[in-house]
Design a protein around this motif. Structure first.
Motif, PDB file in Angstrom:
ATOM      1  N   THR A   1      38.657  24.381  38.417  1.00  0.00           N
ATOM      2  CA  THR A   1      39.495  25.013  39.199  1.00  0.00           C
ATOM      3  C   THR A   1      40.986  25.061  38.660  1.00  0.00           C
ATOM      4  O   THR A   1      41.587  26.067  38.415  1.00  0.00           O
TER       5      THR A   1
ATOM      6  N   CYS B   1      39.794  29.827  36.263  1.00  0.00           N
ATOM      7  CA  CYS B   1      38.785  30.328  36.904  1.00  0.00           C
ATOM      8  C   CYS B   1      37.678  31.523  36.104  1.00  0.00           C
ATOM      9  O   CYS B   1      38.568  32.026  35.225  1.00  0.00           O
TER      10      CYS B   1
ATOM     11  N   GLU C   1      37.079  36.313  39.005  1.00  0.00           N
ATOM     12  CA  GLU C   1      36.954  35.645  40.175  1.00  0.00           C
ATOM     13  C   GLU C   1      38.120  34.857  40.495  1.00  0.00           C
ATOM     14  O   GLU C   1      39.030  34.643  39.849  1.00  0.00           O
TER      15      GLU C   1
ATOM     16  N   ILE D   1      39.631  31.805  43.714  1.00  0.00           N
ATOM     17  CA  ILE D   1      39.460  30.773  44.845  1.00  0.00           C
ATOM     18  C   ILE D   1      40.361  31.052  46.056  1.00  0.00           C
ATOM     19  O   ILE D   1      41.384  31.786  45.742  1.00  0.00           O
TER      20      ILE D   1
ATOM     21  N   GLU E   1      44.029  33.606  41.374  1.00  0.00           N
ATOM     22  CA  GLU E   1      43.287  33.349  40.405  1.00  0.00           C
ATOM     23  C   GLU E   1      44.198  32.296  39.532  1.00  0.00           C
ATOM     24  O   GLU E   1      45.203  32.150  39.504  1.00  0.00           O
TER      25      GLU E   1
END
Length: 88
Positions: free
Chosen positions: A12, A16, A20, A22, A46
């Motif tokens: 993380t 990423c 994608e 988070i 991102e």
């Protein structure tokens, strides 16, 4: 437990996968989601080369908007309570 979390955290905070994102609690300044700017709030981000960038322009339906607004209102109330307590 620490070892179970480590691989995902390392991924993380490095990058990423392309395309994608988070959710991460970040300072809300300059957000495009209508959240008060002086909060720490969970936004889509991102991460690339250890640098995060908020993802703008995601569609938000009425249900999600209501939940986001309720969460922001709770955070504002908690912040204001803490500031009031600290000023005494």
């Amino acid at each position: 437990m620490k070892n179970a979390v480590r691989p995902k955290n390392r991924l993380t905070f490095v990058s990423c996968p392309q395309g994608e994102f988070i959710s991460m609690g970040v300072y809300a300044a300059g957000n495009a989601y209508g959240i008060p700017e002086d909060l720490i709030y969970s936004f889509p981000v991102e991460i690339k080369n250890k640098t995060w960038k908020m993802v703008d322009g995601l569609p938000i339906n009425d249900f999600s908007r209501a939940k986001m607004d309720a969460t922001a209102a709770e955070l504002v109330e908690e912040r204001d309570t803490a500031l009031d307590f600290l000023s005494q």
